[in-house]
Write a protein that holds these residues in place. Structure first.
Motif: not given
Length: 190
Positions: A13-16, A24-26, A48-49
């Motif tokens: 997961w990427s950072g915010c 979101y993060r991706v 995305r989350a």
């Protein structure tokens, strides 16, 4: 021959996307083999989350008035306290009373069992939100979004966990060192 699509594993997961706001993060994956001759199509390559980062890229804490408080039902706190006691991380918390000013219609349109608590949110009502471990930040000793440092009668933002359409504004009334929140109007900072 029929060749189905083949994709890689998900990336980390990427950072915010942005600090100091609900965003979101991706995570992504890529195509290893394109489908051919009617093979199964490729699945989604990006997910995305929801994400909230409380520190700027320079390492300073976000201004409290900029951060929406993320809340959930107070009933979740009993299970959270049991886990904290079991791993020795229990710290004294506190509660904050807020007066609900505005609520989006999305709070009443939640039909999942885990979002029924949102129906108790009503404009003008006073709610009690508990700050406890692990939401209690060890550096600042407060929960993000609790409105500490805000001006009197300043409108602060909140968002319900589990339903991004349920959010609104409230005004901080006071902080209570001993929590005795009524169960229906009792919530938790996340």
């Amino acid at each position: 021959p029929v060749v189905p699509c083949v994709v890689s594993q998900w990336s980390v997961w990427s950072g915010c996307a942005e600090p100091c706001k609900t965003t979101y993060r991706v995570r992504r994956r890529h195509i290893i083999q394109e489908p051919r001759n009617g093979g199964e199509a490729c699945p989604a390559l990006e997910e995305r989350a929801g994400c909230m980062e409380y520190w700027t890229q320079q390492g300073t804490e976000c201004k409290q008035s900029m951060i929406p408080a993320l809340i959930t039902t107070g009933g979740f706190g009993k299970a959270r306290k049991k886990r904290a006691t079991a791993d020795g991380s229990e710290r004294a918390g506190y509660c904050v009373e807020f007066q609900l000013v505005a609520i989006t219609p999305g709070c009443l349109q939640s039909h999942h069992s885990y979002t029924h608590w949102m129906q108790y949110l009503r404009e003008g009502h006073t709610v009690c939100v508990e700050c406890q471990h692990p939401a209690l930040d060890p550096k600042s000793l407060h929960c993000h979004g609790d409105g500490s440092g805000s001006k009197m009668n300043q409108l602060l933002h909140w968002q319900a966990l589990g339903n991004p359409q349920c959010k609104g504004t409230w005004k901080r009334i006071r902080q209570l060192d001993t929590c005795s929140c009524p169960s229906v109007h009792s919530f938790l900072f996340i």
